[in-house]
Motif scaffolding. Structure first.
Motif, PDB file in Angstrom:
ATOM      1  N   ILE A 253       7.665  -7.204  -4.893  1.00  0.00           N
ATOM      2  CA  ILE A 253       7.865  -6.892  -6.304  1.00  0.00           C
ATOM      3  C   ILE A 253       6.753  -7.419  -7.210  1.00  0.00           C
ATOM      4  CG2 ILE A 253      10.353  -6.581  -6.142  1.00  0.00           C
ATOM      5  CD1 ILE A 253      10.701  -9.444  -7.157  1.00  0.00           C
ATOM      6  N   ASP A 254       6.157  -8.542  -6.859  1.00  0.00           N
ATOM      7  CA  ASP A 254       5.083  -9.077  -7.714  1.00  0.00           C
ATOM      8  C   ASP A 254       3.983  -8.039  -7.903  1.00  0.00           C
ATOM      9  OD1 ASP A 254       6.433 -11.176  -6.062  1.00  0.00           O
ATOM     10  OD2 ASP A 254       5.348 -12.518  -7.409  1.00  0.00           O
ATOM     11  N   ASN A 255       3.501  -7.493  -6.788  1.00  0.00           N
ATOM     12  CA  ASN A 255       2.402  -6.532  -6.855  1.00  0.00           C
ATOM     13  C   ASN A 255       2.836  -5.179  -7.396  1.00  0.00           C
ATOM     14  OD1 ASN A 255       0.523  -8.355  -5.802  1.00  0.00           O
ATOM     15  ND2 ASN A 255       1.013  -7.805  -3.689  1.00  0.00           N
TER      16      ASN A 255
ATOM     17  N   THR B 149       0.829  -1.217   0.000  1.00  0.00           N
ATOM     18  CA  THR B 149       0.000   0.000   0.000  1.00  0.00           C
ATOM     19  C   THR B 149       0.858   1.260   0.000  1.00  0.00           C
ATOM     20  OG1 THR B 149      -0.195   0.040   2.432  1.00  0.00           O
ATOM     21  CG2 THR B 149      -1.868  -1.191   1.206  1.00  0.00           C
ATOM     22  N   VAL B 150       2.079   1.163   0.517  1.00  0.00           N
ATOM     23  CA  VAL B 150       3.005   2.307   0.457  1.00  0.00           C
ATOM     24  C   VAL B 150       3.383   2.579  -0.992  1.00  0.00           C
ATOM     25  CG1 VAL B 150       5.344   3.079   1.038  1.00  0.00           C
ATOM     26  CG2 VAL B 150       3.908   2.002   2.786  1.00  0.00           C
TER      27      VAL B 150
ATOM     28  N   GLU C 156       1.715   1.687  -3.594  1.00  0.00           N
ATOM     29  CA  GLU C 156       0.488   2.093  -4.280  1.00  0.00           C
ATOM     30  C   GLU C 156       0.228   3.587  -4.098  1.00  0.00           C
ATOM     31  OE1 GLU C 156      -3.795  -0.134  -4.778  1.00  0.00           O
ATOM     32  OE2 GLU C 156      -3.009   0.151  -2.764  1.00  0.00           O
ATOM     33  N   LYS C 157       0.557   4.091  -2.924  1.00  0.00           N
ATOM     34  CA  LYS C 157       0.345   5.508  -2.619  1.00  0.00           C
ATOM     35  C   LYS C 157       1.256   6.410  -3.452  1.00  0.00           C
ATOM     36  CE  LYS C 157       1.818   6.993   1.400  1.00  0.00           C
ATOM     37  NZ  LYS C 157       1.905   7.267   2.860  1.00  0.00           N
ATOM     38  N   TYR C 158       2.496   5.970  -3.658  1.00  0.00           N
ATOM     39  CA  TYR C 158       3.475   6.812  -4.355  1.00  0.00           C
ATOM     40  C   TYR C 158       3.543   6.549  -5.858  1.00  0.00           C
ATOM     41  CZ  TYR C 158       5.217   8.413   0.150  1.00  0.00           C
ATOM     42  OH  TYR C 158       5.322   8.984   1.386  1.00  0.00           O
ATOM     43  N   LEU C 159       3.052   5.409  -6.297  1.00  0.00           N
ATOM     44  CA  LEU C 159       3.121   5.077  -7.720  1.00  0.00           C
ATOM     45  C   LEU C 159       1.902   5.656  -8.439  1.00  0.00           C
ATOM     46  CD1 LEU C 159       5.333   3.543  -9.224  1.00  0.00           C
ATOM     47  CD2 LEU C 159       3.954   1.489  -9.069  1.00  0.00           C
ATOM     48  N   THR C 160       1.898   6.980  -8.553  1.00  0.00           N
ATOM     49  CA  THR C 160       0.763   7.701  -9.124  1.00  0.00           C
ATOM     50  C   THR C 160       0.873   7.770 -10.649  1.00  0.00           C
ATOM     51  OG1 THR C 160       1.894   9.835  -8.993  1.00  0.00           O
ATOM     52  CG2 THR C 160       0.664   9.115  -7.036  1.00  0.00           C
ATOM     53  N   ASP C 161      -0.155   8.315 -11.272  1.00  0.00           N
ATOM     54  CA  ASP C 161      -0.187   8.415 -12.733  1.00  0.00           C
ATOM     55  C   ASP C 161       0.875   9.366 -13.286  1.00  0.00           C
ATOM     56  OD1 ASP C 161      -2.297   6.657 -12.807  1.00  0.00           O
ATOM     57  OD2 ASP C 161      -3.835   8.207 -12.829  1.00  0.00           O
ATOM     58  N   GLU C 162       1.442  10.202 -12.424  1.00  0.00           N
ATOM     59  CA  GLU C 162       2.493  11.126 -12.868  1.00  0.00           C
ATOM     60  C   GLU C 162       3.842  10.441 -13.062  1.00  0.00           C
ATOM     61  OE1 GLU C 162       1.775  15.357 -10.904  1.00  0.00           O
ATOM     62  OE2 GLU C 162       1.813  13.759  -9.408  1.00  0.00           O
ATOM     63  N   ILE C 163       4.004   9.257 -12.504  1.00  0.00           N
ATOM     64  CA  ILE C 163       5.282   8.559 -12.553  1.00  0.00           C
ATOM     65  C   ILE C 163       5.498   7.927 -13.930  1.00  0.00           C
ATOM     66  CG2 ILE C 163       6.680   6.744 -11.527  1.00  0.00           C
ATOM     67  CD1 ILE C 163       6.170   9.105  -9.658  1.00  0.00           C
TER      68      ILE C 163
END
Length: 380
Positions: free
Chosen positions: A172-174, A144-145, A147-154
């Motif tokens: 790494i899988d997820n 979830t960490v 997921e929070k930082y892997l935004t559409d801007e990346i």
């Protein structure tokens, strides 16, 4: 967890351990006893005895190396390319994004990544690109960490599989699955996990991977590698090239450069051979054992120590979140314990989180009992 089997003790005889309780495998693995013989036969003998140039005997070493990597990672040998170290491999990957050279890329990585990787990203990315960091106080084992930082801007994410200073293992899988769903380029760093955690590239499907042989694979320095997903390869146009990046290195037409149709387009000039003699041999050795078995043994030994030090054991308790390294933090008594361990020929080191301890297949329960006894008999 299963009781230790006596069959593991047999592995000690295959390695040069110099009568030490060696637990520094997160840094440099120990050499196999027959390494010198293999090196002489495969590298020095062709060089010293042949009346002709030795390249016909040297170059098959690289095939052996990439074949062993393909087995190790469940991938195609054509997707691997030798590199001298991870920084070189990462630089070549970043400079191969021809379509992104004029783009201001936003790259995500963690503050607990190895600093050298951050240095490369800062210098090799297209100008005006930005690096965003997952703060060091965030739990990188928690999906979830990410997921929070892997935004559409990346645009790209750099993921370390294992973190040597914390003993953590990233999900790494997820994370890779999420990156694919958002069309975010992914670069996976397996330097601290390869050889101690099973890695299946066919299932994981990152875009790129970098790794080395110096740690758990016991292959010495200079035998790193990069891996390129076959789906990504046609879009890679490396800038740091040489005659061995050419489709036909022996064509010798200075006016006509054509990339190899494999990951070897990243290779460059006249190749190094010596490090890969050692690494191909050691990787073959571990392939024969199986990384799953090595992982089970490593985790069993870690569990033995973790059960003795409740408060001091600061690396993850859950096996799924833990790499091959455990961290013990003795606060104000750290230096005294380190001194006692050294006196007793127990090889460990220390970083900001605590003492790093990494048992391998050639370590056994007696080694762990020795470690525990020395620590417990040290007067705090």
């Amino acid at each position: 967890m299963k009781k230790h089997s006596t069959q593991y003790k047999n592995y000690k005889k295959d390695f040069i351990l110099t009568n030490a309780n060696y637990l520094l495998n997160h840094s440099v693995g120990r050499p196999l006893k027959d390494t010198e013989t293999i090196f002489t036969n495969k590298f020095f003998e062709p060089w010293s005895s042949s009346l002709d140039e030795p390249w016909n005997q040297w170059l098959p070493v690289i095939d052996h190396f990439t074949n062993e990597l393909a087995q190790l990672f469940n991938a195609k040998k054509e997707e691997f390319c030798p590199q001298i170290n991870l920084s070189s491999g990462l630089t070549k990957i970043l400079q191969s994004f021809e379509e992104n050279q004029n783009k201001k890329m936003v790259v995500l990585m963690s503050e607990v990544d190895f600093p050298g990787m951050g240095f490369v990203l800062q210098k090799a990315l297209p100008i005006h690109s930005k690096i965003r960091f997952i703060p060091s106080n965030e739990d990188v084992t928690d999906y979830t960490v990410w997921e929070k930082y892997l935004t559409d801007e990346i645009d790209m994410v750099f993921i370390s599989h294992a973190y040597s200073n914390t003993g953590q293992l990233s999900p790494i899988d997820n994370v890779l699955s999420l990156a694919r769903s958002k069309n975010i380029l992914s670069i996976l760093d397996v330097a601290q996990s390869v050889g101690i955690v099973p890695i299946n590239l066919e299932a994981l499907e990152p875009d790129f991977m970098i790794g080395s042989s110096v740690k758990w694979l016991c292959g010495g320095p200079g035998s790193a590698y990069l891996w390129v997903n076959s789906k990504r390869l046609p879009y890679c146009k490396p800038r740091d090239v040489g005659w061995f990046s050419h489709e036909n290195p022996f064509e010798f037409d200075i006016h006509d450069f054509r990339y190899k149709d494999t990951a070897m387009r990243f290779w460059g000039g006249t190749p190094s051979i010596a490090p890969y003699v050692i690494a191909a041999h050691s990787i073959n050795y571990f392939n024969q054992i199986g990384i799953k078995k090595i992982r089970q043994h490593n985790q069993m030994l870690i569990e033995k120590v973790s059960g003795e030090f409740d408060v001091e054991f600061v690396s993850p308790r859950e096996e799924a979140k833990r790499g091959g390294t455990m961290i013990l933090d003795f606060k104000n008594n750290q230096e005294r314990i380190l001194s006692r361990l050294k006196e007793n020929n127990i090889s460990v080191d220390v970083r900001s989180q605590g003492i790093r301890i990494s048992p391998h297949i050639y370590n056994d329960e007696a080694d762990m009992s020795h470690l525990i006894e020395v620590i417990k008999t040290t007067k705090f």
